[in-house]
Scaffold this active site. Structure first.
Site, PDB file in Angstrom:
ATOM      1  N   GLY A  75     -31.123  21.678 -26.831  1.00  0.00           N
ATOM      2  CA  GLY A  75     -31.562  21.888 -28.190  1.00  0.00           C
ATOM      3  C   GLY A  75     -31.575  20.501 -28.754  1.00  0.00           C
ATOM      4  O   GLY A  75     -31.356  19.313 -28.296  1.00  0.00           O
ATOM      5  N   GLN A  78     -30.224  16.091 -33.334  1.00  0.00           N
ATOM      6  CA  GLN A  78     -30.634  15.225 -34.716  1.00  0.00           C
ATOM      7  C   GLN A  78     -31.742  16.024 -35.327  1.00  0.00           C
ATOM      8  O   GLN A  78     -32.917  15.949 -34.869  1.00  0.00           O
ATOM      9  CB  GLN A  78     -30.731  13.995 -34.684  1.00  0.00           C
ATOM     10  CG  GLN A  78     -31.238  13.107 -35.814  1.00  0.00           C
ATOM     11  CD  GLN A  78     -31.276  11.728 -35.698  1.00  0.00           C
ATOM     12  OE1 GLN A  78     -31.205  11.181 -34.421  1.00  0.00           O
ATOM     13  NE2 GLN A  78     -31.564  11.136 -36.677  1.00  0.00           N
ATOM     14  N   GLU A  96     -40.628  11.773 -34.799  1.00  0.00           N
ATOM     15  CA  GLU A  96     -41.890  12.120 -34.039  1.00  0.00           C
ATOM     16  C   GLU A  96     -41.820  12.612 -32.708  1.00  0.00           C
ATOM     17  O   GLU A  96     -42.301  13.494 -32.137  1.00  0.00           O
ATOM     18  CB  GLU A  96     -43.033  11.198 -34.294  1.00  0.00           C
ATOM     19  CG  GLU A  96     -44.598  11.759 -33.736  1.00  0.00           C
ATOM     20  CD  GLU A  96     -45.511  11.034 -34.112  1.00  0.00           C
ATOM     21  OE1 GLU A  96     -46.664  11.082 -33.505  1.00  0.00           O
ATOM     22  OE2 GLU A  96     -45.550  10.262 -35.182  1.00  0.00           O
ATOM     23  N   ARG A  98     -38.969  13.518 -31.293  1.00  0.00           N
ATOM     24  CA  ARG A  98     -38.345  15.187 -31.187  1.00  0.00           C
ATOM     25  C   ARG A  98     -39.174  16.020 -31.321  1.00  0.00           C
ATOM     26  O   ARG A  98     -39.555  17.164 -30.647  1.00  0.00           O
ATOM     27  CB  ARG A  98     -37.192  15.035 -32.150  1.00  0.00           C
ATOM     28  CG  ARG A  98     -35.816  14.582 -31.780  1.00  0.00           C
ATOM     29  CD  ARG A  98     -34.824  14.092 -32.961  1.00  0.00           C
ATOM     30  NE  ARG A  98     -35.239  13.091 -33.520  1.00  0.00           N
ATOM     31  CZ  ARG A  98     -34.977  12.786 -34.830  1.00  0.00           C
ATOM     32  NH1 ARG A  98     -34.194  13.523 -35.654  1.00  0.00           N
ATOM     33  NH2 ARG A  98     -35.313  11.601 -35.219  1.00  0.00           N
ATOM     34  N   ARG A 133     -34.238   2.075 -35.422  1.00  0.00           N
ATOM     35  CA  ARG A 133     -34.410   2.456 -34.221  1.00  0.00           C
ATOM     36  C   ARG A 133     -34.129   1.000 -33.213  1.00  0.00           C
ATOM     37  O   ARG A 133     -34.694   0.121 -33.302  1.00  0.00           O
ATOM     38  CB  ARG A 133     -35.682   3.071 -33.928  1.00  0.00           C
ATOM     39  CG  ARG A 133     -36.068   4.302 -34.709  1.00  0.00           C
ATOM     40  CD  ARG A 133     -37.181   5.075 -34.299  1.00  0.00           C
ATOM     41  NE  ARG A 133     -37.169   5.681 -32.935  1.00  0.00           N
ATOM     42  CZ  ARG A 133     -36.716   6.713 -32.572  1.00  0.00           C
ATOM     43  NH1 ARG A 133     -36.226   7.440 -33.491  1.00  0.00           N
ATOM     44  NH2 ARG A 133     -36.761   7.126 -31.291  1.00  0.00           N
TER      45      ARG A 133
END
Length: 301
Positions: A75, A78, A96, A98, A133
Protein backbone atom coordinates in the site's frame (compact mmCIF):
# COMPACT_ATOMS: atom_id res chain seq x y z
CA UNK A 1 -0.61 -2.41 11.26
CA UNK A 2 -3.84 -2.08 13.30
CA UNK A 3 -3.31 1.69 13.53
CA UNK A 4 -2.88 1.98 9.78
CA UNK A 5 -6.15 0.08 9.21
CA UNK A 6 -7.93 2.37 11.64
CA UNK A 7 -6.62 5.49 9.85
CA UNK A 8 -7.62 4.12 6.48
CA UNK A 9 -11.13 3.46 7.78
CA UNK A 10 -11.29 7.01 9.13
CA UNK A 11 -10.04 8.26 5.76
CA UNK A 12 -12.85 6.50 3.95
CA UNK A 13 -15.39 8.04 6.34
CA UNK A 14 -14.04 11.56 5.74
CA UNK A 15 -13.96 11.01 1.98
CA UNK A 16 -17.70 10.34 2.14
CA UNK A 17 -18.11 13.65 3.98
CA UNK A 18 -16.28 15.46 1.17
CA UNK A 19 -18.64 14.00 -1.41
CA UNK A 20 -21.62 15.68 0.26
CA UNK A 21 -22.27 19.04 -1.53
CA UNK A 22 -23.93 20.44 1.59
CA UNK A 23 -20.68 20.00 3.53
CA UNK A 24 -18.37 21.35 0.83
CA UNK A 25 -15.29 23.00 2.37
CA UNK A 26 -13.95 26.11 0.67
CA UNK A 27 -11.86 27.68 3.42
CA UNK A 28 -10.24 26.78 6.71
CA UNK A 29 -13.09 28.53 8.55
CA UNK A 30 -15.87 26.41 7.04
CA UNK A 31 -17.83 23.81 8.99
CA UNK A 32 -16.02 20.46 9.24
CA UNK A 33 -12.78 22.00 7.92
CA UNK A 34 -10.96 20.94 11.07
CA UNK A 35 -11.99 17.32 10.40
CA UNK A 36 -10.48 17.40 6.93
CA UNK A 37 -7.41 19.64 6.86
CA UNK A 38 -4.36 17.80 8.19
CA UNK A 39 -6.07 14.39 8.30
CA UNK A 40 -5.41 11.41 6.02
CA UNK A 41 -8.33 11.00 3.62
CA UNK A 42 -8.93 8.42 0.88
CA UNK A 43 -9.45 10.37 -2.35
CA UNK A 44 -10.50 9.12 -5.76
CA UNK A 45 -7.50 9.27 -8.10
CA UNK A 46 -9.74 10.62 -10.86
CA UNK A 47 -10.59 13.66 -8.70
CA UNK A 48 -6.91 14.71 -8.52
CA UNK A 49 -5.08 16.68 -11.21
CA UNK A 50 -1.31 17.04 -11.54
CA UNK A 51 0.23 20.20 -10.10
CA UNK A 52 1.44 22.50 -12.95
CA UNK A 53 4.03 23.90 -10.52
CA UNK A 54 5.72 20.51 -10.12
CA UNK A 55 9.50 21.15 -10.58
CA UNK A 56 10.26 17.53 -11.50
CA UNK A 57 10.21 17.15 -15.28
CA UNK A 58 11.07 13.49 -15.75
CA UNK A 59 10.32 10.20 -14.00
CA UNK A 60 12.44 7.07 -14.30
CA UNK A 61 10.22 4.26 -15.64
CA UNK A 62 12.15 1.52 -13.87
CA UNK A 63 12.04 3.11 -10.40
CA UNK A 64 8.40 4.08 -10.95
CA UNK A 65 7.58 0.43 -11.68
CA UNK A 66 9.49 -0.63 -8.54
CA UNK A 67 7.43 1.80 -6.47
CA UNK A 68 4.23 0.52 -8.10
CA UNK A 69 5.17 -3.05 -7.15
CA UNK A 70 5.87 -1.96 -3.57
CA UNK A 71 2.51 -0.14 -3.35
CA UNK A 72 0.75 -3.21 -4.72
CA UNK A 73 2.29 -5.32 -1.95
CA UNK A 74 2.04 -3.02 1.10
CA UNK A 75 0.00 0.00 0.00
CA UNK A 76 0.86 3.71 -0.02
CA UNK A 77 2.82 4.25 3.19
CA UNK A 78 3.30 8.02 2.86
CA UNK A 79 0.14 9.91 1.83
CA UNK A 80 0.31 12.46 -0.96
CA UNK A 81 -0.57 16.12 -0.34
CA UNK A 82 -3.25 17.92 -2.33
CA UNK A 83 -4.98 21.27 -2.23
CA UNK A 84 -8.71 21.68 -2.70
CA UNK A 85 -9.73 23.40 -5.93
CA UNK A 86 -13.49 22.90 -6.00
CA UNK A 87 -16.14 20.41 -4.94
CA UNK A 88 -14.58 16.94 -5.21
CA UNK A 89 -11.70 18.40 -7.21
CA UNK A 90 -8.07 18.53 -6.01
CA UNK A 91 -4.62 19.45 -7.24
CA UNK A 92 -1.43 17.57 -6.40
CA UNK A 93 1.05 19.48 -4.25
CA UNK A 94 3.55 16.69 -3.57
CA UNK A 95 3.83 12.96 -4.12
CA UNK A 96 3.54 12.71 -7.89
CA UNK A 97 5.58 9.49 -8.04
CA UNK A 98 3.20 7.81 -5.57
CA UNK A 99 0.26 9.21 -7.55
CA UNK A 100 1.60 7.91 -10.87
CA UNK A 101 2.58 4.53 -9.44
CA UNK A 102 -0.89 4.07 -7.91
CA UNK A 103 -2.53 4.80 -11.26
CA UNK A 104 -0.08 2.41 -12.92
CA UNK A 105 -1.40 -0.57 -10.92
CA UNK A 106 -5.04 0.47 -11.29
CA UNK A 107 -5.83 1.76 -7.79
CA UNK A 108 -9.03 3.76 -7.51
CA UNK A 109 -8.18 5.77 -4.38
CA UNK A 110 -5.08 7.07 -2.60
CA UNK A 111 -4.49 8.36 0.96
CA UNK A 112 -3.95 12.10 0.96
CA UNK A 113 -3.50 15.14 3.18
CA UNK A 114 -5.73 18.03 2.13
CA UNK A 115 -4.56 21.62 2.32
CA UNK A 116 -6.40 24.79 1.44
CA UNK A 117 -3.91 27.12 -0.21
CA UNK A 118 -3.65 29.69 -2.96
CA UNK A 119 -1.42 29.15 -6.01
CA UNK A 120 1.59 30.86 -4.45
CA UNK A 121 1.42 28.76 -1.30
CA UNK A 122 0.95 25.67 -3.44
CA UNK A 123 4.05 26.50 -5.46
CA UNK A 124 6.06 27.10 -2.28
CA UNK A 125 4.95 23.82 -0.74
CA UNK A 126 5.63 21.85 -3.93
CA UNK A 127 9.09 23.33 -4.46
CA UNK A 128 10.25 23.08 -0.84
CA UNK A 129 8.95 19.52 -0.52
CA UNK A 130 10.71 18.47 -3.72
CA UNK A 131 13.98 20.18 -2.80
CA UNK A 132 14.14 18.01 0.32
CA UNK A 133 14.10 14.84 -1.81
CA UNK A 134 17.27 12.79 -2.24
CA UNK A 135 16.81 11.91 -5.92
CA UNK A 136 16.60 15.33 -7.55
CA UNK A 137 19.57 16.16 -9.78
CA UNK A 138 21.56 19.38 -9.05
CA UNK A 139 20.00 21.29 -11.96
CA UNK A 140 16.45 20.44 -10.83
CA UNK A 141 17.35 21.73 -7.36
CA UNK A 142 18.92 24.88 -8.86
CA UNK A 143 15.80 25.57 -10.95
CA UNK A 144 13.59 25.07 -7.90
CA UNK A 145 15.68 27.55 -5.87
CA UNK A 146 15.52 30.06 -8.72
CA UNK A 147 11.74 29.72 -9.01
CA UNK A 148 11.34 30.36 -5.28
CA UNK A 149 13.44 33.51 -5.65
CA UNK A 150 11.72 34.73 -8.82
CA UNK A 151 8.10 33.74 -8.23
CA UNK A 152 7.77 33.86 -4.45
CA UNK A 153 10.14 36.85 -4.18
CA UNK A 154 12.35 35.24 -1.54
CA UNK A 155 15.86 36.46 -0.82
CA UNK A 156 18.66 33.93 -0.52
CA UNK A 157 18.58 34.47 3.25
CA UNK A 158 14.83 33.75 3.40
CA UNK A 159 15.27 30.77 1.12
CA UNK A 160 18.03 29.48 3.39
CA UNK A 161 15.64 29.55 6.36
CA UNK A 162 12.80 28.01 4.37
CA UNK A 163 14.69 24.96 3.06
CA UNK A 164 17.17 24.56 5.92
CA UNK A 165 20.30 24.97 3.81
CA UNK A 166 23.26 27.32 4.20
CA UNK A 167 23.15 30.42 2.04
CA UNK A 168 26.51 29.44 0.49
CA UNK A 169 25.03 26.06 -0.52
CA UNK A 170 22.09 27.77 -2.21
CA UNK A 171 24.43 30.21 -3.97
CA UNK A 172 26.51 27.30 -5.33
CA UNK A 173 23.41 25.65 -6.78
CA UNK A 174 22.19 28.90 -8.35
CA UNK A 175 25.56 29.47 -10.02
CA UNK A 176 25.12 26.21 -11.95
CA UNK A 177 22.41 27.95 -14.00
CA UNK A 178 25.11 30.19 -15.49
CA UNK A 179 26.69 27.19 -17.21
CA UNK A 180 26.18 26.54 -20.91
CA UNK A 181 22.93 24.57 -21.45
CA UNK A 182 24.91 21.63 -22.86
CA UNK A 183 26.93 21.45 -19.64
CA UNK A 184 23.74 21.69 -17.56
CA UNK A 185 22.30 18.77 -19.53
CA UNK A 186 25.51 16.83 -18.86
CA UNK A 187 25.01 17.32 -15.11
CA UNK A 188 21.35 16.28 -15.32
CA UNK A 189 22.23 13.14 -17.29
CA UNK A 190 25.07 12.23 -14.93
CA UNK A 191 27.94 12.62 -17.40
CA UNK A 192 29.65 15.05 -15.03
CA UNK A 193 29.09 15.88 -11.37
CA UNK A 194 28.08 19.09 -9.63
CA UNK A 195 31.75 19.43 -8.59
CA UNK A 196 32.80 19.47 -12.26
CA UNK A 197 30.11 22.07 -12.94
CA UNK A 198 31.31 24.32 -10.11
CA UNK A 199 34.82 24.22 -11.57
CA UNK A 200 33.56 25.08 -15.06
CA UNK A 201 31.65 28.13 -13.78
CA UNK A 202 35.00 29.91 -13.50
CA UNK A 203 35.40 29.69 -17.30
CA UNK A 204 33.38 32.59 -18.71
CA UNK A 205 34.05 31.81 -22.37
CA UNK A 206 31.31 29.34 -23.36
CA UNK A 207 33.34 27.75 -26.18
CA UNK A 208 36.25 27.11 -23.85
CA UNK A 209 33.77 25.84 -21.25
CA UNK A 210 32.47 23.29 -23.74
CA UNK A 211 36.02 22.31 -24.74
CA UNK A 212 36.82 21.47 -21.13
CA UNK A 213 33.47 19.71 -20.70
CA UNK A 214 34.30 17.42 -23.63
CA UNK A 215 37.77 16.82 -22.21
CA UNK A 216 36.29 15.86 -18.81
CA UNK A 217 34.14 13.22 -20.49
CA UNK A 218 36.74 12.05 -23.01
CA UNK A 219 39.58 11.73 -20.48
CA UNK A 220 37.41 10.85 -17.45
CA UNK A 221 38.90 13.76 -15.53
CA UNK A 222 38.25 13.86 -11.79
CA UNK A 223 36.89 17.01 -10.15
CA UNK A 224 40.35 17.76 -8.75
CA UNK A 225 42.04 17.44 -12.14
CA UNK A 226 39.33 19.60 -13.69
CA UNK A 227 39.97 22.30 -11.07
CA UNK A 228 43.70 22.15 -11.84
CA UNK A 229 43.04 22.50 -15.56
CA UNK A 230 40.73 25.47 -15.02
CA UNK A 231 43.30 27.15 -12.73
CA UNK A 232 46.07 26.66 -15.29
CA UNK A 233 43.95 28.28 -17.99
CA UNK A 234 42.97 31.13 -15.69
CA UNK A 235 46.60 31.79 -14.79
CA UNK A 236 47.49 32.12 -18.48
CA UNK A 237 44.77 34.70 -18.96
CA UNK A 238 45.89 36.70 -15.92
CA UNK A 239 49.52 37.22 -17.09
CA UNK A 240 50.47 40.90 -17.51
CA UNK A 241 50.39 42.33 -21.02
CA UNK A 242 54.13 43.09 -20.81
CA UNK A 243 54.84 39.36 -20.60
CA UNK A 244 52.51 38.37 -23.42
CA UNK A 245 53.58 40.69 -26.27
CA UNK A 246 51.01 38.95 -28.42
CA UNK A 247 51.54 39.03 -32.17
CA UNK A 248 48.88 37.87 -34.58
CA UNK A 249 49.92 34.49 -35.93
CA UNK A 250 49.97 33.86 -39.71
CA UNK A 251 47.07 31.91 -41.20
CA UNK A 252 49.17 28.80 -41.85
CA UNK A 253 49.96 28.59 -38.11
CA UNK A 254 46.33 29.05 -37.07
CA UNK A 255 45.21 26.24 -39.39
CA UNK A 256 48.02 23.99 -38.19
CA UNK A 257 47.22 24.59 -34.52
CA UNK A 258 43.66 23.42 -35.10
CA UNK A 259 45.00 20.14 -36.55
CA UNK A 260 47.36 19.74 -33.59
CA UNK A 261 44.50 20.34 -31.13
CA UNK A 262 42.35 17.67 -32.79
CA UNK A 263 45.24 15.19 -32.85
CA UNK A 264 46.26 15.64 -29.21
CA UNK A 265 42.70 16.06 -27.90
CA UNK A 266 43.74 19.25 -26.11
CA UNK A 267 43.64 22.93 -26.88
CA UNK A 268 47.13 23.78 -28.16
CA UNK A 269 48.43 27.24 -27.31
CA UNK A 270 50.93 29.16 -29.46
CA UNK A 271 53.40 31.97 -28.96
CA UNK A 272 54.77 33.83 -31.98
CA UNK A 273 57.51 36.46 -31.92
CA UNK A 274 58.05 39.31 -34.36
CA UNK A 275 60.85 37.40 -36.18
CA UNK A 276 58.52 34.53 -37.07
CA UNK A 277 59.74 32.15 -34.39
CA UNK A 278 57.35 30.64 -31.89
CA UNK A 279 56.37 27.90 -29.50
CA UNK A 280 53.64 25.28 -29.35
CA UNK A 281 52.33 24.61 -25.84
CA UNK A 282 50.58 21.30 -25.20
CA UNK A 283 48.69 21.34 -21.87
CA UNK A 284 48.11 18.24 -19.74
CA UNK A 285 45.94 17.86 -16.65
CA UNK A 286 47.42 14.82 -14.91
CA UNK A 287 50.14 12.17 -15.02
CA UNK A 288 47.79 9.94 -17.02
CA UNK A 289 47.11 12.74 -19.48
CA UNK A 290 50.85 13.41 -19.87
CA UNK A 291 51.51 9.72 -20.60
CA UNK A 292 48.73 9.75 -23.18
CA UNK A 293 50.32 12.72 -24.98
CA UNK A 294 53.78 11.13 -24.77
CA UNK A 295 52.44 7.94 -26.33
CA UNK A 296 50.94 9.90 -29.20
CA UNK A 297 54.22 11.66 -29.91
CA UNK A 298 56.27 8.44 -29.68
CA UNK A 299 53.92 6.67 -32.08
CA UNK A 300 54.95 9.14 -34.79
CA UNK A 301 58.66 8.25 -34.48
Amino acid sequence: MAKATKKQALGRGLSALLKDPENDIKSADDKNADKVVGNIIELDLKSIEVNPFQPRTSFNDETLQELATSIKEIGVIQPITVRKLDFDKYQLVSGERRFRASKLIGLKTIPAYIRIADDQESLTMALVENIQRQDLDPIEISLSYQRLIDEIKLTQEQLSDRVGKKRSTIANYLRLLKLDPIVQTGIRDGFISMGHGRALINIEDKEQQLDIYEKIIGDSLSVRNTEKLVRSLSNKEEKPDTEKKEIKAPQYILKGVKDFSEYFGAKIDIKVSSNGQGKLIIPFSSEEDFKRLKKLIESEN
